[in-house]
Design an enzyme around this catalytic site. Structure first.
Site, short mmCIF file in Angstrom:
data_model
loop_
_atom_site.label_atom_id
_atom_site.label_comp_id
_atom_site.label_asym_id
_atom_site.label_seq_id
_atom_site.Cartn_x
_atom_site.Cartn_y
_atom_site.Cartn_z
N HIS A 91 0.82 -1.12 -0.14
CA HIS A 91 0.07 -0.27 -0.05
C HIS A 91 0.91 1.26 0.04
CE1 HIS A 91 -2.87 -3.04 2.03
NE2 HIS A 91 -3.76 -2.40 1.03
N GLN A 137 -18.43 -6.61 -2.10
CA GLN A 137 -17.41 -7.27 -3.05
C GLN A 137 -17.09 -8.75 -2.35
OE1 GLN A 137 -14.46 -3.75 -2.77
NE2 GLN A 137 -13.07 -5.42 -2.91
#
EC number: 6.3.2.1
Length: 282
Positions: free
Chosen positions: A37, A61
């Protein structure tokens, strides 16, 4: 670093930054942050005046409720990582109601068939969930540039297609896969693996390197047989799928055409943890 905990606070913050003419870079996450990240924010820092993160575990999701429940969450740890990195100016941590004011339900998207390949075959509706949350975050954060890792290459392609179809004024930037020293692609799900299993899982990356070599001289069906043989010999690992696809359409191929770009995709279950990886084939 500003910590923005609701939509109103974010909107006030964004309005001030836009008034000052700030160029905004953005990378949304579901938390459980790691160096992969941070590599997104390193890229964003180079090209923008302001870098914004978000942390939101998106319920729409996840096809499997157990996967949603098990997804690692530690917001305080994530905030500390972002602060210590010195890369991020603000983090948005919305509640579900900030993203889904009425009900946590996905919109339906047409991604020109990209959603029906690979992950889409086993996770119906997954990319509708991805498109819904990313579009809403884009509309709230209003970034100039948005950054996504190539580890989730299909997701990157889906988001590019969504931005194109929705005519959103945002540049989508793909960032190279960040790997551990042994080659394992970093993932939030990796945190569920014991250290010794992370080390053993380097076989995934090593296999992709071999595929890149075989790609020059071996047929696709034979490559797939060789990959299957590799994982048949691994204890505690199960090859969910391996395929080679056209990078533009994501359609699986059994033959190489010289004017096309190809990428190998692999998904392996290791002690119940689903690891995904991919590699552009030279």
């Amino acid at each position: 670093m500003e910590v923005l905990k609701n939509k109103k606070t974010l909107q006030d913050f964004i309005e001030r930054q836009k008034e000052m003419g700030k160029r905004i870079g953005f990378a949304p996450t579901m938390g459980a942050l790691h160096n992969g990240h941070l590599s997104l924010y390193e890229e964003a820092k180079k090209e923008n005046d302001l870098v914004i993160s978000s942390i939101f575990v998106n319920p729409t999701q996840f096809n499997n409720p157990e996967d949603l429940e098990k997804y690692p969450r530690d917001v305080n740890r994530d905030i500390l990582i972002l602060k210590n990195s010195g890369l991020v100016d603000a983090v948005y941590i919305p509640e579900v109601a900030d993203i889904y004011p009425e009900k946590a339900v996905s919109q339906h998207y047409d991604f020109d068939g990209l959603e029906n390949e690979m992950e889409g075959k086993s996770r119906p509706g997954h990319f509708d969930g991805v498109g819904t949350v990313v579009e809403e975050l884009f509309r709230q954060v209003k970034p100039d540039n948005a950054y996504f890792g190539e580890k989730d290459f299909q997701q990157l392609a889906i988001i590019k297609k969504m931005v194109e179809k929705k005519h959103l004024p945002i540049k989508i930037v793909g960032v190279s896969i960040y790997r551990a020293d042994n080659g394992l692609a970093l993932s939030s799900r990796n945190q569920r693996l014991h250290e010794d299993r992370k080390e053993v899982s380097k076989i995934i990356y090593q296999t992709l390197l071999k595929v890149n070599d075989w790609f020059r001289t071996v047929t696709v069906p034979e490559i797939k047989e060789r990959v299957a043989d590799v994982f048949d010999q691994q204890q505690g690992m199960q090859l969910e799928y391996f395929l080679i696809a056209d990078e533009e359409t994501l359609k699986e191929t059994d033959f190489f055409y010289k004017d096309r770009n190809y990428r190998a995709f692999i998904v392996v279950m290791v002690d119940g943890v689903r690891l995904i990886d991919n590699m552009h084939l030279e």
